[in-house]
Design a protein around this motif. Structure first.
Motif, PDB file in Angstrom:
ATOM      1  N   GLN A 168     -39.559 -17.918 -13.992  1.00 39.28           N
ATOM      2  CA  GLN A 168     -40.228 -18.437 -12.779  1.00 39.28           C
ATOM      3  C   GLN A 168     -41.340 -19.413 -13.158  1.00 39.28           C
ATOM      4  OE1 GLN A 168     -41.340 -14.761 -10.815  1.00 39.28           O
ATOM      5  NE2 GLN A 168     -39.733 -15.044  -9.288  1.00 39.28           N
ATOM      6  N   PHE A 169     -42.042 -19.033 -14.232  1.00 41.28           N
ATOM      7  CA  PHE A 169     -43.132 -19.902 -14.704  1.00 41.28           C
ATOM      8  C   PHE A 169     -42.581 -21.266 -15.131  1.00 41.28           C
ATOM      9  CE2 PHE A 169     -45.545 -21.468 -18.421  1.00 41.28           C
ATOM     10  CZ  PHE A 169     -46.748 -21.747 -17.789  1.00 41.28           C
ATOM     11  N   LEU A 170     -41.487 -21.226 -15.928  1.00 40.01           N
ATOM     12  CA  LEU A 170     -40.909 -22.481 -16.433  1.00 40.01           C
ATOM     13  C   LEU A 170     -40.323 -23.328 -15.303  1.00 40.01           C
ATOM     14  CD1 LEU A 170     -39.172 -21.292 -19.740  1.00 40.01           C
ATOM     15  CD2 LEU A 170     -41.251 -22.662 -19.503  1.00 40.01           C
ATOM     16  N   SER A 171     -39.621 -22.682 -14.390  1.00 37.12           N
ATOM     17  CA  SER A 171     -39.045 -23.477 -13.293  1.00 37.12           C
ATOM     18  C   SER A 171     -40.154 -24.031 -12.387  1.00 37.12           C
ATOM     19  CB  SER A 171     -38.040 -22.653 -12.489  1.00 37.12           C
ATOM     20  OG  SER A 171     -38.681 -21.538 -11.926  1.00 37.12           O
ATOM     21  N   GLY A 172     -41.285 -23.333 -12.340  1.00 36.68           N
ATOM     22  CA  GLY A 172     -42.425 -23.831 -11.553  1.00 36.68           C
ATOM     23  C   GLY A 172     -43.059 -25.063 -12.175  1.00 36.68           C
TER      24      GLY A 172
ATOM     25  N   TRP B  94     -36.393 -26.751 -16.181  1.00 41.61           N
ATOM     26  CA  TRP B  94     -35.697 -25.810 -15.289  1.00 41.61           C
ATOM     27  C   TRP B  94     -34.394 -25.300 -15.930  1.00 41.61           C
ATOM     28  CZ3 TRP B  94     -30.774 -26.723 -13.374  1.00 41.61           C
ATOM     29  CH2 TRP B  94     -30.311 -28.040 -13.509  1.00 41.61           C
ATOM     30  N   VAL B  95     -33.795 -26.143 -16.820  1.00 40.68           N
ATOM     31  CA  VAL B  95     -32.567 -25.714 -17.504  1.00 40.68           C
ATOM     32  C   VAL B  95     -32.894 -24.548 -18.444  1.00 40.68           C
ATOM     33  CG1 VAL B  95     -30.668 -26.449 -19.007  1.00 40.68           C
ATOM     34  CG2 VAL B  95     -31.691 -28.077 -17.404  1.00 40.68           C
ATOM     35  N   ILE B  96     -34.006 -24.690 -19.165  1.00 40.40           N
ATOM     36  CA  ILE B  96     -34.434 -23.613 -20.080  1.00 40.40           C
ATOM     37  C   ILE B  96     -34.729 -22.345 -19.269  1.00 40.40           C
ATOM     38  CG2 ILE B  96     -36.157 -22.962 -21.843  1.00 40.40           C
ATOM     39  CD1 ILE B  96     -36.576 -26.052 -22.201  1.00 40.40           C
ATOM     40  N   ALA B  97     -35.309 -22.557 -18.092  1.00 41.54           N
ATOM     41  CA  ALA B  97     -35.672 -21.410 -17.234  1.00 41.54           C
ATOM     42  C   ALA B  97     -34.453 -20.548 -16.889  1.00 41.54           C
ATOM     43  CB  ALA B  97     -36.345 -21.916 -15.958  1.00 41.54           C
ATOM     44  N   ARG B  98     -33.293 -21.155 -16.844  1.00 39.76           N
ATOM     45  CA  ARG B  98     -32.063 -20.425 -16.502  1.00 39.76           C
ATOM     46  C   ARG B  98     -31.686 -19.408 -17.581  1.00 39.76           C
ATOM     47  NH1 ARG B  98     -27.482 -24.562 -14.584  1.00 39.76           N
ATOM     48  NH2 ARG B  98     -27.500 -23.940 -12.420  1.00 39.76           N
ATOM     49  N   PHE B  99     -32.114 -19.680 -18.811  1.00 36.20           N
ATOM     50  CA  PHE B  99     -31.687 -18.835 -19.921  1.00 36.20           C
ATOM     51  C   PHE B  99     -32.753 -17.839 -20.388  1.00 36.20           C
ATOM     52  CE2 PHE B  99     -29.270 -22.816 -20.158  1.00 36.20           C
ATOM     53  CZ  PHE B  99     -27.982 -22.305 -20.087  1.00 36.20           C
ATOM     54  N   VAL B 100     -33.845 -17.772 -19.700  1.00 32.54           N
ATOM     55  CA  VAL B 100     -34.879 -16.798 -20.091  1.00 32.54           C
ATOM     56  C   VAL B 100     -35.076 -15.777 -18.973  1.00 32.54           C
ATOM     57  CG1 VAL B 100     -36.105 -18.352 -21.664  1.00 32.54           C
ATOM     58  CG2 VAL B 100     -36.764 -18.258 -19.260  1.00 32.54           C
TER      59      VAL B 100
END
Lengths: 240, 324
Positions: free
Chosen positions: A191-195, A179-185
């Motif tokens: 959305q896919f990564l945070s999911g 979810w941390v990586i999701a913040r920077f993309v």
């Protein structure tokens, strides 16, 4: 299925007679209690917010316990050679994996139940609904079972319990931190990564007492994936 | 009954086994004899369905181990070189678990455990915690778990490893007692042990059967002779006639003096090499000539010679030498 219960029964006996199961449960509950009294109850929070905080702090010891208790499941049997008894009995690899997983779930369930006095305090003295408590525990248990399945898969890869724990962390930590990586993309990848996040995105609704069907499906699918991977790993070992 | 045809097992590019062809009849006690790394354990693990073959056919009671592994596993009891024991359980608990795991119906578990305890003489230890047992008892318990479901085939990998002489004698009796009811296949690199325990010996060299038969058949076919050691007392008989009596027997090649097996001035021991088993005729001739036969045994060094030559030179080479 009967064989899976039989294997689960033996595993539970092993947990009961060794120091590991009781020690991990005691340590997790101690940590839960310290954080609950030292953090949740000292802040001025609404009862529902305090309950959500409890489920947040309880998730850490739950994930830690799931990894510590799962690392021995297959690795120890391979190390001591007792896996030969299971391998040469008319038992499928899936029954073997399921039996061990059920035993671990039982231990985690006992641990979860023993932490019940903390939300019970909030239920009695505060204004929280029983549905919030049940939903929060459902999320906590789903999170624990998913991490347990990752640990079980890692345990099937090696005969060393330490290496199994390290492998479990190697799989678990990226899923936890995605979810941390999701913040920077950018969208829609974020959305896919945070999911995919094991804890943040998928666990928070349970903490707040919100039961979302797709969150339940996420945990069940990840659990099934790693249980299947453990099964295939054990099957492949016969053909190596 | 066990049938193995054209069996191969590769670990990567390394051929651990094959081509292997073995047939073992129901009730036989067969020993796999070979040096470490010869392929004995791989053969036994495949028979127990612990490992799958690279190619070939393995059938137990007509069931293929690849097509029907569950049914085969229910018919096989397996003791690996390290008995698979859970140290925290009691002996009876462990056997009940093994029985149920192998498909024994809940109502039949108790009699099955009693059967295994009785055959392995572990009844007095039924409530002992497995982790506290001595090595010998653990080995017995390993056999008990292999027979608790009354399998048609019992597979034992190095069952005497680490046992003291008394335990070896007991283990030999136990394995012999399993024959008849069960087809028993065991492995060992201990030559005297396997020849005393088994009906038939299969010598495994480099993943293949290099020789097969009883001890007498092996030595006759591979060395072309049988070696017998005879010890006699000579009261009333002329000791100088002994070599003549032995040498005149049909089939005897050489007679050699050796250190007497027992003390006594009138006791002598001879090593007799013959082309066939002459023991019956030998006793008859010696008694007829007035000698008192004290002991008559197959030479312990005989099969050892066969085994060492098979293991070191390879069976084919030895056969060629023998034929030539």
């Amino acid at each position: 299925m009967t064989k899976a219960f039989l294997i689960a029964g033996r595993e539970l006996g092993a947990y009961r007679r060794s120091w590991l199961g009781p020690a991990v449960i005691a340590a997790a509950l101690l940590l839960d209690g310290i954080l609950f009294y030292g953090w949740v109850l000292t802040e001025k929070l609404l009862s529902a917010e305090a309950l959500a905080q409890f489920f947040y702090i309880a998730s850490g010891p739950m994930m830690g316990a799931a990894i510590l208790l799962s690392m021995r499941l297959v690795a120890e049997e391979r190390q001591t050679g007792t896996i030969t008894l299971l391998n040469t009995a008319p038992v499928t690899e899936f029954e073997m994996v399921l039996g061990k997983f059920l035993a671990l779930l039982t231990v985690l369930a006992v641990m979860t139940l023993l932490s019940g006095y903390m939300p019970a305090l909030l239920l009695v003295r505060g204004k929280v609904s029983l549905a919030h408590v049940v939903t929060g525990y459902a999320g906590l248990f789903l999170l624990g079972s998913t991490v347990a399945s990752i640990g079980l898969f890692a345990s099937s890869l090696t005969r060393s319990q330490i290496i199994a724990a390290i492998l479990a962390l190697v799989i678990f930590l990226p899923l936890l931190a995605v979810w941390v990586i999701a913040r920077f993309v950018d969208p829609p990848l974020n959305q896919f990564l945070s999911g995919l996040a094991l804890h943040h995105e998928n666990y928070r609704p349970f903490m707040d007492g919100v039961l979302e069907f797709h969150r339940v499906v996420y945990y069940l699918v990840v659990t099934a994936f790693f249980l299947l991977a453990a099964t295939k790993t054990l099957e492949a070992r016969r053909w190596r | 009954m066990i049938e193995i045809r054209e069996l191969y097992k590769y670990y990567g590019n390394f051929r651990a086994l094959g081509p292997l062809d073995i047939t073992i009849e129901k009730g036989e006690v067969v020993g796999l004899l070979g040096l470490n790394g010869s392929g004995k354990t791989t053969t036994l693990r495949i028979l127990a369905c612990d490992l799958m073959p690279t190619s070939g056919v393995v059938k137990v009671d007509g069931l293929d181990i690849v097509a029907d592994p569950r049914a085969v596993r229910a018919r096989v009891g397996y003791l690996p070189d390290n008995p698979p024991l859970y140290p925290e359980m009691t002996v009876a608990e462990y056997l009940a678990f093994a029985a149920r795991l192998r498909g024994v119906a809940t109502g039949d578990v108790k009699p099955a455990v009693e059967y295994a305890l009785k055959h392995t003489r572990l009844r007095k230890r039924r409530d002992s915690v497995v982790g506290t047992l001595s090595h010998g008892f653990k080995q017995r318990l390993g056999i008990a778990q292999a027979i608790v479901h009354r399998p048609s085939v019992v597979v034992l990998d190095e069952p005497i490893t680490g046992l003291d002489p008394v335990q070896i004698v007991e283990m030999r009796k136990l394995v012999r007692s399993l024959g008849g009811d069960h087809t028993v296949i065991l492995s060992s690199h201990n030559l005297p042990e396997i020849s005393e325990t088994c009906d038939r010996i299969l010598v495994i060299t480099d993943g293949m059967v290099s020789a097969s038969g009883t001890e007498a058949e092996l030595s006759r076919s591979l060395l072309g002779q049988i070696r017998v050691e005879v010890t006699v007392r000579t009261p009333g008989a002329d000791p100088n006639r002994l070599d003549g009596v032995l040498g005149d027997l049909p089939g005897v090649i050489t007679v050699a003096a050796t250190r007497p097996a027992e003390p006594g001035s009138d006791i002598v021991t001879r090593l007799v090499n013959a082309t066939e088993d002459v023991r019956g005729r030998l006793v008859e001739a010696l008694v007829g000539a007035g000698f008192e036969v004290l002991c008559l045994t197959r030479s312990r060094h005989e099969l050892e010679r066969v085994f060492l030559q098979l293991a070191e030179a390879g069976g084919e080479q030895l056969s060629e030498e023998t034929d030539g």
